[in-house]
Structures are given as C-alpha cells and as structure tokens.
Design a protein around this motif. Structure first.
Motif, PDB file in Angstrom:
ATOM      1  N   MET A 156       0.842  -1.192   0.000  1.00 37.31           N
ATOM      2  CA  MET A 156       0.000   0.000   0.000  1.00 37.31           C
ATOM      3  C   MET A 156       0.883   1.249   0.000  1.00 37.31           C
ATOM      4  N   GLY A 157       0.285   2.401   0.218  1.00 34.14           N
ATOM      5  CA  GLY A 157       0.979   3.672   0.055  1.00 34.14           C
ATOM      6  C   GLY A 157       2.160   3.882   0.973  1.00 34.14           C
ATOM      7  N   ASP A 158       2.137   3.305   2.183  1.00 31.43           N
ATOM      8  CA  ASP A 158       3.222   3.496   3.138  1.00 31.43           C
ATOM      9  C   ASP A 158       4.261   2.387   3.079  1.00 31.43           C
ATOM     10  N   ALA A 159       4.235   1.565   2.039  1.00 37.35           N
ATOM     11  CA  ALA A 159       5.182   0.449   1.944  1.00 37.35           C
ATOM     12  C   ALA A 159       6.595   0.948   1.677  1.00 37.35           C
ATOM     13  N   GLN A 160       7.544   0.076   1.929  1.00 41.04           N
ATOM     14  CA  GLN A 160       8.950   0.358   1.634  1.00 41.04           C
ATOM     15  C   GLN A 160       9.130   0.584   0.135  1.00 41.04           C
ATOM     16  N   THR A 161      10.262   1.138  -0.247  1.00 44.88           N
ATOM     17  CA  THR A 161      10.523   1.429  -1.661  1.00 44.88           C
ATOM     18  C   THR A 161      11.268   0.306  -2.369  1.00 44.88           C
ATOM     19  N   THR A 162      11.893  -0.609  -1.627  1.00 45.49           N
ATOM     20  CA  THR A 162      12.543  -1.785  -2.219  1.00 45.49           C
ATOM     21  C   THR A 162      12.173  -3.014  -1.405  1.00 45.49           C
TER      22      THR A 162
END
Length: 332
Positions: free
Chosen positions: A263-269
C-alpha cells in the motif's frame, strides 16, 4: 480550527502523497484512496492536492470551531453532523460549534462496511508541507500533524478557502458515488492485476491459484500492506533474491507463500518475488476493502490497465465539468 474530540482507531492528515523521493527511501504515502480524497476536495472547492483527514473504521468525533464546508467520501460509518445524517459524496455547510461523529456502523446500504473514510474541509488542513506534501509519514514520524496519528485534544488549523460566503453556506448537494468495485455475486471484490516480474518463477499450480482463489484480507493489514490469507503460492525453486524496486500495488510473496499487496506506506525496495501488481485504477478498491473481506484477483494486460485508468480520469473530468457548470471552484 477543528478540535479532535475522539480520533477513532487511526486518523491522520493526508494529501495526494509525497512523490519524487523514492531514491531516498521515502515512500509516497498520502491518501490510500486518491479518488476518494480528490472527490471530497472538489466538493468543498479545494484544489485536488489539499490535505484532508483519513479516518479508519469510524469511532471518531470532530468539533468545528469556525464556519466552513465539509465533504465525506469512502465509507460513511453512520456519520452524523449534530445528529443529522451525513452521506458520502455530499457537500455540506458547517457552522461553528457543530460536531461530526462517525460510529463504527455502516449506514450507506452497502452489503459490507468498508474500512476508511476521507474528510475534506474547505481550505484544507493547514499543516506545514515537508518535501512538497502535507501527508503524515507514520513510519518515519514526519509530515502531517506533528508526524503522528491524531490524538484527543489536537487542534487542526484550516487554510484559506476559495469559497465565498454564498458558496460556503450553499444548501447541501452531492455526487453519485462511483459504482466500480462493489462486491460481486460471489461476495468478493475484484482487483485487476498485471503479472509481475517474477510471475514465471511460480509453479503453474500457483499461477492458477493466484487467479482462482478467494483471498481474505487479514487483520494484520495496515497502511503498509494488505496481508492475504488463502492458498500457499509456491515457487519452482527457492533461494534468495536481490532487492528490487516496489510500488503501491505490488504483490509480494514471502516464504510463507501468502501474498502481501503493498500500500501507500510500503517500503521502496523489497527482496520477495513480485508475482503481480494491482493496476493503479483499482488501488482505491483495496483501500476501502474491509478486514476479513474477500478479494478475487483478475488477470489483465497493459492495454486493459491503461483503459481502466483512462475511464477513471474521464469520470473525474465529468465531475469537474459538472461542478464548474454549477458555479463551483474548479480543481487545480
């Protein structure tokens, strides 16, 4: 000003997100249902990017300390403004001293209550922008109101409204809610999905299960990701992977074999295999899907994904045209 008398389970200041900083490990965040916040902002004469409130599972109470105008989208949770029902996608004038209450019940006539609501107030929530956004990053504790979820006793300032006195006090009016994504006959919400980069690493049986299973959203889900319960998805071969970029909608499969939709607050990698990605036009359905609700994943191709996004943008254009024809401030 708005006084937070009760924040409910989780309430936070959110706008359309903090974009352009993924190389720094900063997630976009923002409202999990961009469509809902956009509609709410347009109904109160705000620019699309104005900050509003994301409210989770009702149970909150807000007191308005100045005359203004509000709109609620998403689930209604039996919203009442001084005891008068407030329906989703309606623009309503508010007088100083009035109180908005959202219980945990659903009164919109849907088969099943959703999970979140989005509240827009004329002028927007006036908190300092950080990296181009007023959204709250709950993991990193910055942005929004003091970098955290709202608490009892918080006071939120409002920005300058584009509405004149006549517009602010105009009689309530509403929009027809988008009817996409409601539960189907099998009781599930259908999410359209593109096969992911590691799709072929999974067994044929796992790929069939991805599309054929009725997945359940577990209570361990949050703004970072929706954890699903159902069949175990197995890879052809085990082994670690190098971390790679992920985006909201990415479906990762950890060693348990049970998918997680970011979702929107997930990590970027992330280092888990990416079996698929929910198309952008359907992320709002996931944001509103209730805990323990059922999902069905439907395979689509890129052309279908782009067509779905174009259809959503046409709907927003029609909303803008209708509001402009009624003499309402346009989106910007």
């Amino acid at each position: 000003m708005i006084l937070v008398s009760k924040p409910g389970l989780l309430a936070s200041v959110q706008d359309l997100g903090r974009h352009g900083h993924r190389q720094l490990g900063i997630c976009p965040g923002g409202a999990l249902d961009v469509l809902a916040l956009t509609l709410a902002n347009r109904l109160v004469g705000n620019p699309d990017g104005a900050a509003g409130l994301e409210l989770t599972m009702g149970g909150c109470e807000l007191r308005f300390e100045a005359d203004t105008r509000i709109a609620l989208t998403g689930d209604d949770f039996s919203a009442m403004l001084d005891g008068v029902p407030l329906w989703p996608c309606w623009s309503v004038p508010v007088a100083a001293g009035q109180t908005l209450k959202l219980t945990g019940a659903n009164a919109s006539g849907r088969k099943k209550a959703g999970l979140r609501s989005w509240l827009a107030v004329a002028g927007g929530i006036d908190v300092p922008p950080i990296l181009g956004s007023r959204s709250t990053d709950l993991k990193a504790s910055f942005g929004g109101h003091e970098g955290r979820a709202l608490r009892k006793g918080d006071r939120l300032a409002l920005g300058t409204s584009r509405l004149d006195a006549a517009q602010r006090t105009r009689r309530p009016f509403g929009l027809r809610e988008p009817d996409w994504g409601r539960e189907e006959d099998d009781g599930a919400i259908a999410l359209r999905v593109l096969p992911g980069p590691e799709f072929e690493q999974f067994t044929l049986a796992a790929r069939d299960l991805l599309w054929g299973e009725h997945w359940r959203i577990t209570p361990q889900s949050n703004r970072m990701g929706s954890r699903l319960a159902g069949a175990e998805l197995k890879r052809k071969r085990g082994g670690d992977m190098l971390s790679s970029g992920v985006i909201p909608g990415t479906i990762q499969v950890p060693p348990s074999g049970l998918p997680i939709i970011l979702m929107g607050d997930a990590q970027t990698t992330g280092g888990y295999p990416r079996i698929g990605v929910v198309i952008r036009a359907d992320l709002w359905k996931l944001a509103q899907a209730p805990l323990n609700g059922k999902l069905r994943l439907v395979q689509v191709d890129m052309a279908q994904a782009l067509a779905a996004w174009a259809g959503q943008q046409r709907y927003l254009s029609q909303v803008a045209q209708g509001l402009a024809a009624a003499g309402w401030p346009g989106a910007a």
